[in-house]
Motif scaffolding. Structure first.
Motif, PDB file in Angstrom:
ATOM      1  N   LEU A   1       6.554  -7.710  -6.299  1.00  0.00           N
ATOM      2  CA  LEU A   1       5.910  -6.751  -5.409  1.00  0.00           C
ATOM      3  C   LEU A   1       5.523  -5.484  -6.161  1.00  0.00           C
ATOM      4  O   LEU A   1       4.395  -4.991  -6.036  1.00  0.00           O
ATOM      5  CB  LEU A   1       6.838  -6.402  -4.237  1.00  0.00           C
ATOM      6  N   TRP A   2       6.445  -4.963  -6.933  1.00  0.00           N
ATOM      7  CA  TRP A   2       6.167  -3.739  -7.676  1.00  0.00           C
ATOM      8  C   TRP A   2       5.125  -3.981  -8.766  1.00  0.00           C
ATOM      9  O   TRP A   2       4.346  -3.098  -9.100  1.00  0.00           O
ATOM     10  CB  TRP A   2       7.457  -3.181  -8.274  1.00  0.00           C
ATOM     11  N   ASN A   3       5.124  -5.166  -9.329  1.00  0.00           N
ATOM     12  CA  ASN A   3       4.117  -5.506 -10.324  1.00  0.00           C
ATOM     13  C   ASN A   3       2.723  -5.481  -9.705  1.00  0.00           C
ATOM     14  O   ASN A   3       1.769  -4.954 -10.296  1.00  0.00           O
ATOM     15  CB  ASN A   3       4.416  -6.885 -10.909  1.00  0.00           C
ATOM     16  N   ALA A   4       2.614  -6.030  -8.496  1.00  0.00           N
ATOM     17  CA  ALA A   4       1.320  -6.039  -7.804  1.00  0.00           C
ATOM     18  C   ALA A   4       0.868  -4.615  -7.478  1.00  0.00           C
ATOM     19  O   ALA A   4      -0.310  -4.267  -7.638  1.00  0.00           O
ATOM     20  CB  ALA A   4       1.419  -6.874  -6.527  1.00  0.00           C
TER      21      ALA A   4
ATOM     22  N   GLU B   1       0.818  -1.213   0.000  1.00  0.00           N
ATOM     23  CA  GLU B   1       0.000   0.000   0.000  1.00  0.00           C
ATOM     24  C   GLU B   1       0.855   1.268   0.000  1.00  0.00           C
ATOM     25  O   GLU B   1       0.446   2.304  -0.538  1.00  0.00           O
ATOM     26  CB  GLU B   1      -0.960   0.010   1.195  1.00  0.00           C
ATOM     27  N   VAL B   2       2.067   1.186   0.583  1.00  0.00           N
ATOM     28  CA  VAL B   2       2.977   2.338   0.552  1.00  0.00           C
ATOM     29  C   VAL B   2       3.489   2.555  -0.861  1.00  0.00           C
ATOM     30  O   VAL B   2       3.574   3.694  -1.347  1.00  0.00           O
ATOM     31  CB  VAL B   2       4.149   2.127   1.528  1.00  0.00           C
ATOM     32  N   LEU B   3       3.837   1.474  -1.543  1.00  0.00           N
ATOM     33  CA  LEU B   3       4.279   1.578  -2.927  1.00  0.00           C
ATOM     34  C   LEU B   3       3.184   2.176  -3.814  1.00  0.00           C
ATOM     35  O   LEU B   3       3.453   3.019  -4.670  1.00  0.00           O
ATOM     36  CB  LEU B   3       4.673   0.195  -3.457  1.00  0.00           C
ATOM     37  N   VAL B   4       1.947   1.736  -3.588  1.00  0.00           N
ATOM     38  CA  VAL B   4       0.831   2.276  -4.363  1.00  0.00           C
ATOM     39  C   VAL B   4       0.714   3.775  -4.159  1.00  0.00           C
ATOM     40  O   VAL B   4       0.489   4.538  -5.111  1.00  0.00           O
ATOM     41  CB  VAL B   4      -0.494   1.572  -3.981  1.00  0.00           C
TER      42      VAL B   4
ATOM     43  N   SER C   1      -6.765   1.642  -8.738  1.00  0.00           N
ATOM     44  CA  SER C   1      -6.858   3.072  -8.425  1.00  0.00           C
ATOM     45  C   SER C   1      -5.828   3.906  -9.163  1.00  0.00           C
ATOM     46  O   SER C   1      -6.000   5.121  -9.321  1.00  0.00           O
ATOM     47  CB  SER C   1      -6.691   3.281  -6.909  1.00  0.00           C
ATOM     48  N   LEU C   2      -4.745   3.270  -9.641  1.00  0.00           N
ATOM     49  CA  LEU C   2      -3.705   3.998 -10.371  1.00  0.00           C
ATOM     50  C   LEU C   2      -4.042   4.165 -11.844  1.00  0.00           C
ATOM     51  O   LEU C   2      -3.386   4.941 -12.546  1.00  0.00           O
ATOM     52  CB  LEU C   2      -2.361   3.256 -10.246  1.00  0.00           C
ATOM     53  N   TRP C   3      -5.052   3.451 -12.304  1.00  0.00           N
ATOM     54  CA  TRP C   3      -5.360   3.424 -13.735  1.00  0.00           C
ATOM     55  C   TRP C   3      -6.681   4.108 -14.045  1.00  0.00           C
ATOM     56  O   TRP C   3      -7.335   3.785 -15.035  1.00  0.00           O
ATOM     57  CB  TRP C   3      -5.404   1.976 -14.217  1.00  0.00           C
TER      58      TRP C   3
END
Length: 356
Positions: A50-53, A22-25, A59-61
């Motif tokens: 992890l980064w792929n997930a 969730e931090v990466l997101v 929400s990013l798209w």
């Protein structure tokens, strides 16, 4: 000491693998807001699982802009490259665009119909479409949208080549099949379709796009010389707020009064630059605007290059208390000193004094 430094350096190098997803997101979201989802998220997805997930988070798209691959001037794109682009867009539409709301294509010289069809079929939440400087936008684009994207609220194709005529014959219209057709855009609020190639738009084509758009508020037809007052008056929208219909050259027209009568109570901005309506038509049109309720709805009026007369102008200025922008440049029926842009209510009130 060297051993400890090496361990520390190794841990620093792997910091991105230990962050919560969730931090990466959240971090990706900040970059997406500034630079866009594509190609950033596509590149981040290739770093690790992890980064792929994180990069796959719906929400990013929600807002995506896709520019066409740059080609060296004088050269053409290889068929394999073109197919790869189409396959990539198709994959994104099926695997990343489930929550897409705003979609833009920029500088696409071909395959615009394909791109719009793929996106419209895969994105049930699509609300806004922008085609910026794209070529080859045909009626098939609107047919795909009308059949699959009935939740659209805004369409912007101002700076794209639209409605091309092939061999002198307009392309067939099949968007509207009958009074009970399930195609169209019932939630559409904005249609921006003016521009260099708007001259190919006709009353019939416009009606086929907007036949179900009763909620339309903003309509930009700048440069669309084939649209008439009769075509606009037949549109189903009854609360239009902004009509931009200016032309780049002087164009004889008639029937403006039908439009101001229909939308007098809701119009906030009206642009009829270079439309040569008759003095009588303008007088009647301004009288309908003057009778509008409420009187503070109209705030911007572009009359440059028209045959507006002092009596007609006096009608609308005297009653439109919110009018703060008035373009009277090149209005040959007005005194030369009044033929300019008037900004601000005080400036316009002074103009009224000169008309008395």
């Amino acid at each position: 000491m060297d051993s400890e430094a090496g361990v520390q350096g190794h841990m620093d190098h792997r910091w991105g693998l230990s962050l919560p997803e969730e931090v990466l997101v959240h971090i990706f979201q900040m970059v997406v807001i500034q630079d866009g989802a594509v190609p950033f998220l596509c590149r981040m997805a290739r770093v690790c699982h992890l980064w792929n997930a994180a990069a796959s988070a719906p929400s990013l798209w929600r807002r995506v802009s896709v520019g066409y691959c740059w080609i060296e001037p004088g050269k053409t794109q290889f068929p394999k490259t073109e197919m790869k682009i189409k396959d990539t867009l198709h994959w994104l539409a099926e695997n990343r665009f489930s929550h897409l709301r705003d979609f833009s294509l920029c500088h696409w010289e071909k395959n615009v119909d394909y791109a719009v069809e793929v996106v419209s079929q895969s994105c049930p939440h699509l609300r806004s479409l922008t085609l910026s400087y794209c070529y080859g936008v045909t009626e098939k684009t609107f047919q795909s949208l009308g059949a699959n994207s009935r939740s659209l609220e805004g369409i912007n194709v101002q700076y794209s080549e639209t409605f091309r005529i092939r061999n002198g014959t307009p392309m067939p219209t099949v968007m509207r099949n009958g009074p009970d057709s399930t195609t169209g855009f019932p939630l559409l609020e904005e249609l921006l379709i003016g521009g260099t190639y708007g001259a190919f738009l006709t009353n019939e084509k416009l009606s086929d796009i907007l036949f179900g758009s009763t909620k339309l508020r903003v309509l930009n037809l700048s440069g669309c010389a084939g649209i008439t007052s009769f075509g606009l008056a037949a549109l189903p929208c009854v609360e239009l707020e902004c009509l931009f219909w200016g032309q780049d050259f002087l164009l004889p027209k008639q029937g403006l009064h039908m439009l101001t009568e229909k939308w007098s109570g809701t119009l906030r901005e009206l642009d009829i630059t270079n439309h040569l309506f008759s003095e009588e038509d303008l007088q009647m049109a301004m009288s309908y605007l003057a009778q509008a309720t409420p009187a503070d709805s109209l705030c911007s009026l572009h009359l440059s290059g028209t045959k507006i007369t002092p009596p007609a102008l006096r009608l609308v200025i005297g009653q439109s208390t919110a009018l703060s922008y008035l373009n009277l440049s090149s209005c040959c029926h007005l005194p030369r000193e009044l033929q300019r842009v008037h900004r601000g209510q005080e400036d316009i009130r002074q103009l009224l004094d000169h008309l008395d």
